[in-house]
Design a protein around this motif. Structure first.
Motif, PDB file in Angstrom:
ATOM      1  N   UNK A 189     112.565  48.855   0.963  1.00 51.98           N
ATOM      2  CA  UNK A 189     112.572  50.001   0.052  1.00 51.98           C
ATOM      3  C   UNK A 189     113.072  49.599  -1.334  1.00 51.98           C
ATOM      4  N   UNK A 190     114.203  48.909  -1.380  1.00 55.92           N
ATOM      5  CA  UNK A 190     114.781  48.528  -2.679  1.00 55.92           C
ATOM      6  C   UNK A 190     113.827  47.657  -3.463  1.00 55.92           C
ATOM      7  N   UNK A 191     113.239  46.670  -2.812  1.00 56.72           N
ATOM      8  CA  UNK A 191     112.324  45.768  -3.520  1.00 56.72           C
ATOM      9  C   UNK A 191     111.115  46.520  -4.066  1.00 56.72           C
ATOM     10  N   UNK A 192     110.577  47.438  -3.279  1.00 54.79           N
ATOM     11  CA  UNK A 192     109.436  48.237  -3.730  1.00 54.79           C
ATOM     12  C   UNK A 192     109.800  49.054  -4.959  1.00 54.79           C
ATOM     13  N   UNK A 193     110.940  49.747  -4.897  1.00 53.46           N
ATOM     14  CA  UNK A 193     111.368  50.557  -6.039  1.00 53.46           C
ATOM     15  C   UNK A 193     111.548  49.700  -7.285  1.00 53.46           C
ATOM     16  N   UNK A 194     112.159  48.537  -7.117  1.00 58.70           N
ATOM     17  CA  UNK A 194     112.464  47.683  -8.271  1.00 58.70           C
ATOM     18  C   UNK A 194     111.202  47.122  -8.904  1.00 58.70           C
ATOM     19  N   UNK A 195     110.263  46.706  -8.108  1.00 58.86           N
ATOM     20  CA  UNK A 195     109.037  46.105  -8.652  1.00 58.86           C
ATOM     21  C   UNK A 195     108.139  47.139  -9.335  1.00 58.86           C
ATOM     22  N   UNK A 217     116.871  37.889  -4.296  1.00 64.81           N
ATOM     23  CA  UNK A 217     115.563  38.534  -4.161  1.00 64.81           C
ATOM     24  C   UNK A 217     115.511  39.852  -4.919  1.00 64.81           C
ATOM     25  N   UNK A 218     116.574  40.649  -4.830  1.00 65.46           N
ATOM     26  CA  UNK A 218     116.590  41.926  -5.544  1.00 65.46           C
ATOM     27  C   UNK A 218     116.724  41.726  -7.042  1.00 65.46           C
ATOM     28  N   UNK A 219     117.465  40.708  -7.444  1.00 62.37           N
ATOM     29  CA  UNK A 219     117.556  40.366  -8.870  1.00 62.37           C
ATOM     30  C   UNK A 219     116.175  40.018  -9.413  1.00 62.37           C
ATOM     31  N   UNK A 220     115.442  39.201  -8.687  1.00 55.36           N
ATOM     32  CA  UNK A 220     114.096  38.815  -9.100  1.00 55.36           C
ATOM     33  C   UNK A 220     113.169  40.027  -9.173  1.00 55.36           C
ATOM     34  N   UNK A 221     113.236  40.884  -8.167  1.00 55.30           N
ATOM     35  CA  UNK A 221     112.391  42.079  -8.146  1.00 55.30           C
ATOM     36  C   UNK A 221     112.716  42.994  -9.320  1.00 55.30           C
ATOM     37  N   UNK A 222     113.995  43.174  -9.605  1.00 57.59           N
ATOM     38  CA  UNK A 222     114.400  44.023 -10.732  1.00 57.59           C
ATOM     39  C   UNK A 222     113.923  43.435 -12.048  1.00 57.59           C
ATOM     40  N   UNK A 223     114.097  42.148 -12.225  1.00 54.53           N
ATOM     41  CA  UNK A 223     113.646  41.499 -13.470  1.00 54.53           C
ATOM     42  C   UNK A 223     112.127  41.582 -13.595  1.00 54.53           C
ATOM     43  N   UNK A 224     111.412  41.385 -12.488  1.00 52.02           N
ATOM     44  CA  UNK A 224     109.946  41.513 -12.521  1.00 52.02           C
ATOM     45  C   UNK A 224     109.542  42.919 -12.942  1.00 52.02           C
ATOM     46  N   UNK A 225     110.355  43.907 -12.591  1.00 55.32           N
ATOM     47  CA  UNK A 225     110.096  45.289 -12.975  1.00 55.32           C
ATOM     48  C   UNK A 225     110.600  45.633 -14.364  1.00 55.32           C
ATOM     49  N   UNK A 226     111.197  44.655 -15.055  1.00 55.64           N
ATOM     50  CA  UNK A 226     111.646  44.871 -16.432  1.00 55.64           C
ATOM     51  C   UNK A 226     113.076  45.376 -16.576  1.00 55.64           C
ATOM     52  N   UNK A 227     113.867  45.336 -15.515  1.00 57.49           N
ATOM     53  CA  UNK A 227     115.233  45.869 -15.572  1.00 57.49           C
ATOM     54  C   UNK A 227     116.256  44.753 -15.785  1.00 57.49           C
ATOM     55  N   UNK A 228     117.368  45.144 -16.368  1.00 52.28           N
ATOM     56  CA  UNK A 228     118.562  44.291 -16.412  1.00 52.28           C
ATOM     57  C   UNK A 228     119.340  44.573 -15.138  1.00 52.28           C
ATOM     58  N   UNK A 229     120.126  43.602 -14.700  1.00 50.93           N
ATOM     59  CA  UNK A 229     120.861  43.752 -13.440  1.00 50.93           C
ATOM     60  C   UNK A 229     122.343  43.443 -13.674  1.00 50.93           C
ATOM     61  N   UNK A 230     123.193  44.256 -13.065  1.00 53.36           N
ATOM     62  CA  UNK A 230     124.639  44.007 -13.094  1.00 53.36           C
ATOM     63  C   UNK A 230     125.145  44.068 -11.653  1.00 53.36           C
ATOM     64  N   UNK A 231     126.083  43.195 -11.353  1.00 52.99           N
ATOM     65  CA  UNK A 231     126.698  43.165 -10.029  1.00 52.99           C
ATOM     66  C   UNK A 231     128.104  43.736 -10.158  1.00 52.99           C
ATOM     67  N   UNK A 232     128.352  44.801  -9.406  1.00 51.76           N
ATOM     68  CA  UNK A 232     129.683  45.419  -9.413  1.00 51.76           C
ATOM     69  C   UNK A 232     130.513  44.788  -8.303  1.00 51.76           C
ATOM     70  N   UNK A 233     131.777  44.492  -8.627  1.00 46.95           N
ATOM     71  CA  UNK A 233     132.644  43.856  -7.638  1.00 46.95           C
ATOM     72  C   UNK A 233     133.664  44.813  -7.106  1.00 46.95           C
TER      73      UNK A 233
END
Length: 80
Positions: free
Chosen positions: A19-25, A64-80
Motif C-alpha cells: 500500500x505505502x509503495x503504491x501511494x508513494x509512486x 525501498x520506500x525512500x526510493x518510491x517516494x523520490x520516484x513520486x517526486x517527494x522529499x523524505x524525512x525520517x522521524x526518530x
C-alpha cells in the motif's frame, strides 16, 4: 495529508503490504515522513520483549520506500 499507521506495525509491515509503495509512486505527496515503531531503529542494542525487530529488513524497507517516494517526486524525512 494521509496517514498510514497500524498499532504495533513496523515500516517493514507497511512496505510488505504494498500500500505505502503504491501511494508513494503515484506522486501525490510533496513530503513523506517515515517513523519506525518505537525504539526499533536502535539496532544492535537490547530491546525489551517482544523484540521481533529485524534491522536488516528495516533498512531494506526504508530504502525501498525512500526510493518510491523520490520516484513520486517527494522529499523524505525520517522521524526518530
Amino acid at each position: 495529508v494521509d496517514l498510514l499507521a497500524r498499532g504495533g506495525a513496523r515500516i517493514e509491515d507497511h512496505w510488505r503490504s504494498g500500500v505505502a509503495e503504491t501511494w508513494l509512486r503515484e506522486g501525490r505527496y510533496d513530503l513523506v515522513l517515515l517513523q519506525e515503531r518505537g525504539g526499533g531503529l536502535i539496532c544492535g542494542m537490547s530491546l525489551p520483549p517482544p523484540n521481533d525487530f529485524d534491522c536488516e529488513a528495516a533498512e531494506q524497507a526504508h530504502r525501498a520506500l525512500l526510493e518510491a517516494a523520490r520516484d513520486g517526486g517527494a522529499r523524505v524525512a525520517l522521524l526518530g
